[in-house]
Design an enzyme around this catalytic site. Structure first.
Site, mmCIF file in Angstrom:
data_model
loop_
_atom_site.group_PDB
_atom_site.id
_atom_site.type_symbol
_atom_site.label_atom_id
_atom_site.label_comp_id
_atom_site.label_asym_id
_atom_site.label_seq_id
_atom_site.Cartn_x
_atom_site.Cartn_y
_atom_site.Cartn_z
ATOM 1 N N GLU A 102 -68.039 -61.805 89.645
ATOM 2 C CA GLU A 102 -68.105 -60.878 88.522
ATOM 3 C C GLU A 102 -68.687 -59.514 88.892
ATOM 4 O O GLU A 102 -68.317 -58.509 88.291
ATOM 5 C CB GLU A 102 -68.940 -61.495 87.378
ATOM 6 C CG GLU A 102 -68.286 -62.665 86.681
ATOM 7 C CD GLU A 102 -67.031 -62.271 85.924
ATOM 8 O OE1 GLU A 102 -66.984 -61.166 85.368
ATOM 9 O OE2 GLU A 102 -66.072 -63.068 85.921
ATOM 10 N N SER A 415 -54.969 -87.773 35.771
ATOM 11 C CA SER A 415 -55.069 -87.253 34.407
ATOM 12 C C SER A 415 -56.217 -86.280 34.188
ATOM 13 O O SER A 415 -56.256 -85.589 33.166
ATOM 14 C CB SER A 415 -55.201 -88.415 33.421
ATOM 15 O OG SER A 415 -54.009 -89.171 33.385
#
Length: 819
Positions: A102, A415
């Site tokens: 890196e 319901s």
């Protein structure tokens, strides 16, 4: 020869002039750019965020969650996994691997690497010329640390300049070890894994200090592209070449930079070529535990509140996903929730207890208790959610939140949806009233044409005949709901459903489904949304968005979020009150177990097809709540919806402790009127004379909706009392009676319970009884005597034995027989 050279000299001079012009132009552009660019760079640097070294180093500042009394609940388990470790615990090989791949000059530069920047520019220019994709990065480890903590991942010149400026300053304030340690604790390593410790756990199932050289090389390499080089993905298992080559690159770079010697390099490469790394990953995959280690004290509530805070932070501050994760992970936030610990714990206790449902639980193949259940309790006026319980029993973290997570767990409410999609819309639009009558019978011919091959039934397989809406809700009559929805229009029902917070967009076709809207047989919902929807009936028709927190404060004490109720009008206050009153009906039929103490309660049961899900959703004058019960893999239940009502009652009894038992007040704009239960129209005297008893009922109506017509269903007719057929000239006077009937102008395809009270259509066919004739009497002679002692005529006063010529012989009582 000289003449031939002259044009060439002219050409050279011309080229020289052109070169000078171009050179001067380029120089002018460079100088101009330098001056302008310098000003731009200065402006960008001035706008850079302040460099807070403490913010970079204090990664362990945890955001915390508190209940509604300010007591600690949980630490925030954000969608990022990180465990901070000191650099002393990180293998030197891993430190060197990151530096080598890196930022190879990390130990010598001052925060930025000019050589790398020039090299990156050169590489990028070549790629542009050759039309290759991808750009070469030039960020140092110091710059990457800033990007991971105080800056964003935005790709722009502004962010890059600020990054470089801050990197130089950071190098002046921190040592290289401090920078490297912070970097290795913030580096993203795949998915939600951040930092080398969690990266080591994720890829190798061991602590970071246990990694060998080969594993260190892999871990340092994966950060360049966590998707491409993640060895645990399906693609990498099929084709490991990308991550193997990347690991080789890291090892080569470590050797090149002198971080490892030739023997170490050769041994690691031999292991890599021999497939040791691949075998390690195969073992990890085989042993990978599914369970999330982030077990929370209040799992069902804490995770939803984090989701809501995350969304609200993004909306208010326009954060990206990565930015908001940084705030939640590193921000040291204090999140004050609406959870009432006593109500939360009692709700969990009630749902965990088999006695609540009258069942004996069993374990499924995943060792999860079945059947499952979930519940939500909410203050529908403030929107504050008091409790969320997403399941029964001790479950691993990250399990289905059956109360809240609509994306992953949703069930048809049966319901219990009808009040939201049928009855409230019908009353609110003044299409119907509580007293409106709909015939409970099979679908009409028109409906059968619209919905061929659809033959719905009522739960009890019975048809009652004429029923008003109040009774239809009480008895949960499917056919009445379907007919009303059809006549009103499914578009109206769907529009109201969405205003109530019920999402029909997951399966768009369901917006036009009569079964989905009329019976609640659709993709589904959950208690979180049903509790909020039912609260509308107690809140003057206003829907309040559920709130899970009151405020969010950052580590400096600044208030980032302060929750305020968001409300919208769904139905009128008058409709809301009438619906609330109508919803008290089921408590004397299918939801008898929902009652507790003197507290007023209203609500509705729900059962999906084949009894696979049972619900109760309801409210008191203070709180609303919803309870669902069912199997994770839907299966027929041995309980009914009244057991869900029983759980609801026990939950709400605790939640309503100490609250007033005064009922909700009726708003203005409502009137009471007496109507006929069989026609829904103004009652007449005949309605009171129905053979079943008076059919006059008094109900609430929106002003302007009281019917003005008189009942046309009750009629009076004269019938033969022996056969109930319409009387005519054949009917004996003594058999003629007047009765009150109800009218029905057609013959239903199925028997209706009120058929016996319907006006008969058959005429009396009683045959006339012949008039009896008396035989002629023989005139007496002077010599004949009546053995009975009479005078020779009809003896109406004679002896107890009678006369043989006295006409009809006496019966055993000395009386003529009846005719």
């Amino acid at each position: 020869m000289g003449e031939k050279k002259k044009p060439k000299n002219k050409k050279n001079r011309k080229a020289g002039r052109i070169f000078k012009v171009v050179a001067l132009t380029i120089l002018f552009i460079i100088l101009t750019a330098a001056v302008g660019g310098g000003g731009y760079v200065y402006a960008v640097i001035k706008s850079a965020p302040p460099l807070d070294v403490k913010e970079i180093l204090t990664l362990e500042q945890i955001s915390r969650i508190y209940d509604n009394k300010g007591e600690y609940m949980d630490d925030v388990p954000t969608e990022v996994k990180r465990h901070v470790v000191p650099i002393s615990k990180v293998p030197k090989n891993l430190q060197n691997a990151f530096i080598s791949i890196e930022d190879e000059r990390f130990e010598s530069h001052n925060g930025i690497d000019p050589r790398r920047i020039l090299g990156a520019i050169y590489t990028d220019v070549k790629k542009i010329i050759s039309k290759q994709s991808g750009m070469h990065g030039a960020s140092t480890i110091t710059q990457q640390l800033l990007k991971n903590t105080v800056l964003t991942n935005e790709v722009s010149a502004t962010r890059k300049i600020q990054e470089m400026y801050l990197a130089i300053n950071l190098e002046k304030q921190l040592s290289k070890d401090q920078i490297l340690e912070a970097y290795m604790n913030t580096i993203p390593l795949g998915g939600i894994t951040y930092g080398v410790e969690m990266g080591s756990q994720y890829y190798f199932n061991k602590d970071v200090d246990q990694l060998n050289l080969l594993e260190c090389a892999y871990l340092a390499g994966v950060t360049q592209s966590t998707d491409k080089y993640n060895a645990l993905t399906t693609n990498s298992q099929k084709n490991p070449t990308p991550y193997i080559n990347r690991t080789k690159t890291v090892l080569s770079k470590m050797k090149e930079t002198g971080k490892i010697n030739n023997d170490e390099y050769t041994a690691a490469m031999n292991d890599l070529n021999a497939g040791k790394l691949q075998k390690t990953f195969a073992d990890v995959i085989a042993l990978r535990k599914v369970e999330n280690p982030n077990k929370l004290n209040f799992e069902w509530f804490s995770r939803p509140v984090i989701n809501q805070v995350r969304d609200h932070l993004k909306n208010k501050y326009k954060y990206t996903n990565s930015e908001v994760e940084k705030v939640l992970l590193n921000g040291g936030l204090q999140i004050y929730t609406t959870m009432d610990k006593a109500i939360q714990e009692n709700t969990q206790k009630v749902l965990d207890d088999d006695k609540t449902f009258g069942i004996k639980s069993h374990l499924d193949k995943n060792k999860t208790i079945q059947p499952q259940a979930s519940a939500v309790v909410m203050d529908y006026k403030t929107g504050q959610v008091k409790a969320i319980v997403g399941g029964r029993g001790d479950q691993p973290p990250g399990s289905y939140n059956r109360a809240y997570d609509l994306k992953n767990f949703h069930r048809p409410p049966g319901s219990s949806l009808k009040p939201l999609t049928v009855y409230a819309p019908a009353i609110d639009t003044k299409f119907a009233t509580a007293g409106t009558v709909v015939e409970d019978s099979p679908l009409t011919d028109q409906m059968k044409k619209t919905y061929p091959n659809y033959e719905p039934n009522n739960d009890n397989k019975r048809f009652r005949g004429y029923v008003n809406l109040r009774e239809a809700i009480k008895y949960s009559i499917n056919l009445v709901a379907l007919k009303l929805e059809y006549e009103m229009g499914v578009k109206t029902g769907a529009a109201y459903a969405e205003k109530f917070g019920i999402d029909f967009n997951n399966v768009p076709d369901e917006k036009g489904s009569i079964a989905a809207l009329g019976l609640g047989e659709f993709w589904g919902t959950n208690p979180y949304y049903m509790a909020a929807a039912y609260g509308t009936f107690g809140n003057n028709g206003m829907y309040t968005e559920p709130l899970l927190y009151t405020k969010v404060v950052d580590k400096t004490g600044k208030v980032l979020l302060e929750a305020t109720p968001e409300q919208r009008k769904v139905i009128s206050p008058q409709t809301a009150f009438i619906m609330y009153d109508m919803l008290k009906g089921p408590l004397s039929y299918s939801a008898t177990k929902a009652k507790f103490g003197d507290m007023p309660v209203a609500g509705k049961t729900g059962t999906s097809s084949e009894n696979k899900n049972v619900w109760f959703s309801g409210l008191t004058p203070h709180l609303s709540a919803a309870v669902w019960v069912g199997e994770d893999i839907p299966a027929k239940l041995s309980i009914n919806s009244n057991q869900a009502a029983a759980a609801w009652s026990k939950i709400m009894k605790k939640a309503n402790e100490g609250l007033s038992t005064n009922d909700i007040e009726k708003p203005s704009g409502i009137v009471r009127a007496s109507v006929c239960a069989d026609s829904g129209l103004l009652a007449t005297d005949l309605c009171k004379k129905d053979p079943r008893g008076s059919r006059v009922v008094t109900d609430y109506f929106l002003e302007g909706t009281v019917p003005t017509s008189l009942c046309d269903v009750h009629v009076e007719a004269e019938v033969n009392s022996s056969n109930n057929k319409l009387a005519n000239e054949n009917t004996p006077a003594e058999l003629r009676v007047k009765k009150v009937f109800i009218k029905r102008n057609y013959k239903p395809s199925k028997a209706l319970e009120d058929d016996k009270y319907v006006l008969p259509t058959e005429q009396d066919d009683t045959k006339p009884v012949p008039v009896p004739t008396t035989p002629p009497t023989t005139p007496p002679t002077g010599n004949t005597t009546n053995p009975g002692g009479g005078n020779g005529g009809n003896n109406n006063t004679g002896n107890d034995t009678g006369n043989g010529n006295s006409g009809t012989p006496p019966n055993g009582n000395g009386e003529p027989p009846a005719t």
